[in-house]
Motif scaffolding. Structure first.
Motif, PDB file in Angstrom:
ATOM      1  N   CYS A 124      -8.238  -0.020   6.244  1.00 44.66           N
ATOM      2  CA  CYS A 124      -6.911  -0.325   6.801  1.00 44.66           C
ATOM      3  C   CYS A 124      -5.952   0.856   6.694  1.00 44.66           C
ATOM      4  O   CYS A 124      -4.954   0.918   7.407  1.00 44.66           O
ATOM      5  N   PRO A 140      -5.842  -4.546   0.085  1.00 47.69           N
ATOM      6  CA  PRO A 140      -6.282  -5.934   0.249  1.00 47.69           C
ATOM      7  C   PRO A 140      -7.676  -6.185  -0.312  1.00 47.69           C
ATOM      8  O   PRO A 140      -8.035  -7.331  -0.575  1.00 47.69           O
ATOM      9  N   ALA A 141      -8.452  -5.130  -0.486  1.00 48.34           N
ATOM     10  CA  ALA A 141      -9.817  -5.294  -0.986  1.00 48.34           C
ATOM     11  C   ALA A 141      -9.928  -4.995  -2.480  1.00 48.34           C
ATOM     12  O   ALA A 141     -11.028  -4.994  -3.029  1.00 48.34           O
TER      13      ALA A 141
HETATM   14  S1  SF4 Z   1      -8.123   1.853   3.268  1.00 48.97           S
HETATM   15 FE1  SF4 Z   1      -7.298   1.924   1.186  1.00 48.97          FE
HETATM   16  S2  SF4 Z   1      -5.961   0.106   1.043  1.00 48.97           S
HETATM   17 FE2  SF4 Z   1      -7.304  -0.227   2.800  1.00 48.97          FE
HETATM   18  S3  SF4 Z   1      -9.022  -1.384   1.982  1.00 48.97           S
HETATM   19 FE3  SF4 Z   1      -9.606   0.791   1.929  1.00 48.97          FE
HETATM   20  S4  SF4 Z   1      -9.088   1.452  -0.133  1.00 48.97           S
HETATM   21 FE4  SF4 Z   1      -7.965  -0.473   0.245  1.00 48.97          FE
END
Ligand code: SF4
Ligand code: SF4
Length: 96
Positions: free
Chosen positions: A68, A47-48
């Motif tokens: 996440c 999402p980022a």
């Molecule tokens: S945990 Fe992984 S999918 Fe979630 S925001 Fe960070 S880099 Fe992106």
């Protein structure tokens, strides 16, 4: 009474980060697996938008990570090493 709906960008912009520049909490431990990864789901599931495709490879930037865990789940090749940031580092959620 009407409800205000926020876009994902508005929600993300409300957060703050204390980035641990010396110890990224996620890394691609085996970039060669990205070359043969057909759909590269990290590039559209994060999402980022932390993963960006460059040719056959993927570049990861963890500065805006919301922790996440999606990338770890969707990577079909186990190419990602994932840890939480060190205590006090990483995202500070502000959206209420
Ligand atoms: S945990 Fe992984 S999918 Fe979630 S925001 Fe960070 S880099 Fe992106
Ligand atoms: S999903 Fe995993 S193997 Fe595929 S491009 Fe992303 S990090 Fe590489």
């Amino acid at each position: 009474m009407s409800l205000k709906y926020f876009t994902i960008e508005e929600r993300l912009n409300a957060n703050a980060w204390d980035v641990d520049v010396h110890r990224p909490h996620i890394r691609i431990k085996d970039p060669d697996k990205c070359r043969t990864c057909e759909k590269k789901p990290c590039t559209y599931m994060c999402p980022a938008k932390c993963y960006v495709q460059q040719g056959d490879y993927v570049v990861l930037s963890t500065e805006a990570c919301v922790e996440c865990g999606t990338c770890r789940v969707v990577c079909p090749h186990g190419a990602i090493e994932w840890n939480y940031p060190r205590s006090g580092m990483g995202i500070w959620y502000r959206f209420t």
